[in-house]
Design a protein around this motif. Structure first.
Motif, PDB file in Angstrom:
ATOM      1  N   VAL A 128     -44.671  -5.276 -25.765  1.00 36.59           N
ATOM      2  CA  VAL A 128     -43.809  -4.059 -25.628  1.00 36.59           C
ATOM      3  C   VAL A 128     -43.969  -3.151 -26.759  1.00 36.59           C
ATOM      4  CG1 VAL A 128     -41.220  -3.446 -25.287  1.00 36.59           C
ATOM      5  CG2 VAL A 128     -42.001  -5.243 -24.228  1.00 36.59           C
ATOM      6  N   PRO A 129     -44.155  -1.870 -26.411  1.00 37.89           N
ATOM      7  CA  PRO A 129     -44.254  -0.883 -27.578  1.00 37.89           C
ATOM      8  C   PRO A 129     -43.201  -1.081 -28.687  1.00 37.89           C
ATOM      9  CG  PRO A 129     -44.605   0.224 -25.429  1.00 37.89           C
ATOM     10  CD  PRO A 129     -44.024  -1.100 -25.131  1.00 37.89           C
ATOM     11  N   GLU A 130     -43.699  -0.914 -29.793  1.00 38.59           N
ATOM     12  CA  GLU A 130     -42.661  -1.314 -30.912  1.00 38.59           C
ATOM     13  C   GLU A 130     -41.289  -0.574 -31.097  1.00 38.59           C
ATOM     14  OE1 GLU A 130     -45.392  -0.940 -34.112  1.00 38.59           O
ATOM     15  OE2 GLU A 130     -46.636  -2.421 -33.334  1.00 38.59           O
ATOM     16  N   HIS A 131     -41.529   0.709 -30.653  1.00 37.43           N
ATOM     17  CA  HIS A 131     -40.338   1.621 -30.556  1.00 37.43           C
ATOM     18  C   HIS A 131     -39.413   1.404 -29.594  1.00 37.43           C
ATOM     19  CE1 HIS A 131     -42.880   3.843 -27.539  1.00 37.43           C
ATOM     20  NE2 HIS A 131     -41.998   4.371 -27.130  1.00 37.43           N
ATOM     21  N   ALA A 132     -40.059   1.096 -28.422  1.00 35.38           N
ATOM     22  CA  ALA A 132     -39.070   0.732 -27.446  1.00 35.38           C
ATOM     23  C   ALA A 132     -38.260  -0.392 -27.566  1.00 35.38           C
ATOM     24  CB  ALA A 132     -39.629   0.578 -25.841  1.00 35.38           C
ATOM     25  N   ALA A 133     -38.945  -1.713 -27.925  1.00 33.83           N
ATOM     26  CA  ALA A 133     -38.420  -2.875 -28.547  1.00 33.83           C
ATOM     27  C   ALA A 133     -37.284  -2.624 -29.674  1.00 33.83           C
ATOM     28  CB  ALA A 133     -39.317  -3.873 -29.056  1.00 33.83           C
ATOM     29  N   ALA A 134     -37.710  -1.850 -30.605  1.00 37.42           N
ATOM     30  CA  ALA A 134     -36.643  -1.444 -31.680  1.00 37.42           C
ATOM     31  C   ALA A 134     -35.461  -0.910 -31.160  1.00 37.42           C
ATOM     32  CB  ALA A 134     -37.337  -0.759 -32.658  1.00 37.42           C
ATOM     33  N   ASP A 135     -35.750   0.275 -30.514  1.00 35.78           N
ATOM     34  CA  ASP A 135     -34.819   0.869 -29.949  1.00 35.78           C
ATOM     35  C   ASP A 135     -33.689  -0.006 -29.127  1.00 35.78           C
ATOM     36  OD1 ASP A 135     -35.366   3.366 -31.059  1.00 35.78           O
ATOM     37  OD2 ASP A 135     -36.253   4.436 -29.074  1.00 35.78           O
ATOM     38  N   GLN A 136     -34.201  -0.817 -28.138  1.00 38.16           N
ATOM     39  CA  GLN A 136     -33.454  -1.580 -27.495  1.00 38.16           C
ATOM     40  C   GLN A 136     -32.621  -2.679 -28.191  1.00 38.16           C
ATOM     41  OE1 GLN A 136     -32.569  -1.357 -23.906  1.00 38.16           O
ATOM     42  NE2 GLN A 136     -33.494   0.545 -23.986  1.00 38.16           N
ATOM     43  N   SER A 137     -33.339  -3.057 -29.314  1.00 39.93           N
ATOM     44  CA  SER A 137     -32.689  -4.003 -29.849  1.00 39.93           C
ATOM     45  C   SER A 137     -31.754  -3.467 -30.879  1.00 39.93           C
ATOM     46  CB  SER A 137     -33.779  -4.683 -30.910  1.00 39.93           C
ATOM     47  OG  SER A 137     -34.892  -5.195 -30.150  1.00 39.93           O
ATOM     48  N   VAL A 138     -31.714  -2.461 -31.368  1.00 40.10           N
ATOM     49  CA  VAL A 138     -30.450  -1.822 -31.840  1.00 40.10           C
ATOM     50  C   VAL A 138     -29.408  -1.567 -31.019  1.00 40.10           C
ATOM     51  CG1 VAL A 138     -29.897   0.490 -32.980  1.00 40.10           C
ATOM     52  CG2 VAL A 138     -32.052  -0.395 -33.581  1.00 40.10           C
TER      53      VAL A 138
END
Length: 506
Positions: A128-138
């Motif tokens: 999963v692209p890092e920005h997508a994983a980070a946004d969803q985790s936040v």
């Protein structure tokens, strides 16, 4: 099969390459992002929370969660891999999170920790692209613990995205001792790693010199999602029927098929309980017991079979079908009322077929430890599928590795011995007893059989390897030194099933 499952994202080897490509960083401030995660991720988080805080089982909780969320296809596949992969690799991910957060994971809120574990798995295990994983985790962190937690998760996810998987492994996995290295790298508790090493040597498939290499293969196999295997219960369904519905042939059992995509419940034979989800190792155990030679009854009466611990009904369902084919009667006994209901549901078509054939299949609730006293020498074949730690099924029940503790063996050991002794008492001279566990742990397998046989002179071990191999449609080796047999995920692609066959002396 989902794309994530095909990639084996839960494995310690990872699906993330060793080269460094362009990295996309999130440019969205935490306060401006979505206030909750998308449906597949929020569904996975609900399951993880139920597992970690309510004692739920993922294999039971996830299907219900997917139905409630009305997820199917790729979304259901994503949620499934995210749930199981996160649970499998929890030990490794906790070490990475602790390093990135610069604090022990025990200091983190439970919901935040689950969110971070999911985030790590997306980045390091699912491509999963890092920005997508980070946004969803936040977003998920904000929904479970508020804005302050969202800021922490954002910072930790940024740090995690700064290194490739191989770099994180180098940072958090100790080089020595070997048990500690494998515990972190392959994400198993230390006590489980030690117990499985002893089991490999004790069952005769590894030496002290080769044990560490073989052990790593076994632990890695636990981190690869298990195939969905079905059994066509003979006389009730056929393999051809399941193949026509899109399944593929199995490897070992003549009644097995593999379902590569779709839900088992989509198949009519499964909905009708004429077929069922059942590991091939489990199928072979039932087939071996049914094929074991017994001394014919002197009165010429039909054989009577007993499944002493029948819940939830997988082996009982196959035994019932085999009993009907061999003109035998079966009693399926289970100590729990709820699980008795599951057995009855699983055996529904067999119960109907038995009535039509003039045979008797009985599903009942009772304490298996009392069967031998209440029905001495009443049965020709008895199966003891004993309660155990389940260390042989870690591919299917990943939370078991974290939930089970060494102290569990203290309570299970006496129960296993009492059940086996009761089964022997319930078997007539010339009959056969099968003692089986879904665990290779020596304290649940060979030690139990040894201790029971020490106290008795009316029973003897027979070669389970010969009967197990004879039930298979392909050459089955690597079962150990005998007379007992042990199946292994890394050798046979099955759960780690143990089988001992004993004959009551005449």
């Amino acid at each position: 099969m989902s794309d994530q499952r095909r990639q084996g994202g839960g494995g310690a080897g990872g699906s993330r390459g060793g080269h460094r490509g362009p990295r996309q960083k999130s440019r969205t401030a935490p306060s401006a992002r979505s206030r909750q995660g998308d449906l597949p991720r929020s569904t996975a988080l609900r399951v993880l929370r139920a597992v970690s805080h309510e004692g739920a089982y993922a294999n039971l909780e996830l299907p219900k969660a997917l139905r409630r969320a009305r997820l199917s296809g790729r979304d259901a596949g994503f949620a499934t891999e995210l749930t199981y992969g996160t649970l499998r690799m929890q030990g490794l991910y906790d070490a990475i999170i602790a390093e990135a957060a610069q604090r022990p994971v025990s200091k983190l809120d439970g919901g935040v920790l689950d969110v971070l574990r999911m985030g790590v798995h997306q980045v390091l295990g699912m491509r999963v692209p890092e920005h997508a994983a980070a946004d969803q985790s936040v977003a998920l962190a904000r929904s479970v613990a508020g804005q302050g937690a969202a800021g922490l998760v954002n910072a930790v996810m940024r740090r995690i995205g700064e290194r490739l998987r191989e770099e994180w492994l180098e940072a958090v996995v100790p080089t020595e001792p070997v048990v500690e290295r494998l515990s972190v790298a392959q994400s198993h508790p230390v006590w489980v790693v030690k117990a499985l090493r002893q089991a490999l040597i004790g069952h005769g498939v590894a030496t002290a010199e080769s044990a560490d290499t073989v052990l790593e293969d076994l632990l890695a196999a636990h981190n690869v999602p298990a195939d969905v295997t079905l059994v066509a219960r003979p006389g009730l369904a056929t393999v051809d029927e399941l193949l026509a519905a899109g399944a593929q042939p199995g490897r070992w059992s003549p009644f097995a098929v593999e379902l590569e995509s779709g839900a088992p419940g989509d198949l009519e034979a499964v909905r009708d309980s004429r077929a069922a989800v059942q590991d091939e190792g489990s199928q072979l155990l039932a087939l071996a017991l049914a094929a074991a030679p017994v001394t014919p009854r002197s009165d010429g009466a039909p054989e009577r079979w007993l499944d002493l611990c029948a819940g939830p009904g997988g082996k009982a369902g196959l035994l019932a079908a085999l009993a009907l084919q061999q003109d035998a009667d079966l009693v399926a006994n289970e100590v729990s009322e709820h699980r008795t209901d599951l057995v009855r549901q699983s055996l529904r078509p067999a119960l109907t077929a038995a009535g039509e054939a003039g045979r008797e299949i009985v599903v009942r609730t009772g304490d298996g430890r009392e069967a031998g006293q209440e029905e001495p020498e009443a049965y020709d074949r008895v199966l003891v599928d004993a309660p155990c730690t389940g260390l042989g099924a870690l591919r299917r029940r990943p939370e078991a590795r974290w939930r089970r503790q060494p102290g569990d063996l203290v309570g299970l050991g006496p129960l296993q011995r009492e059940l086996l002794a009761s089964a022997i008492d319930a078997t007539r001279p010339g009959g056969v007893i099968a003692y089986a566990t879904c665990s290779p742990h020596l304290s649940e397998t060979t030690f139990v059989v040894r201790d029971v046989l020490k106290k008795r002179d009316d029973v003897e071990a027979i070669d389970a390897r010969e009967l197990l191999a004879g039930a298979a449609v392909d050459e089955l080796t690597g079962l150990g030194e005998g007379p007992h047999a042990q199946l292994w995920p890394h050798l046979h692609g099955t759960d780690g099933m143990f089988l001992a066959l004993l004959r009551k002396k005449g």
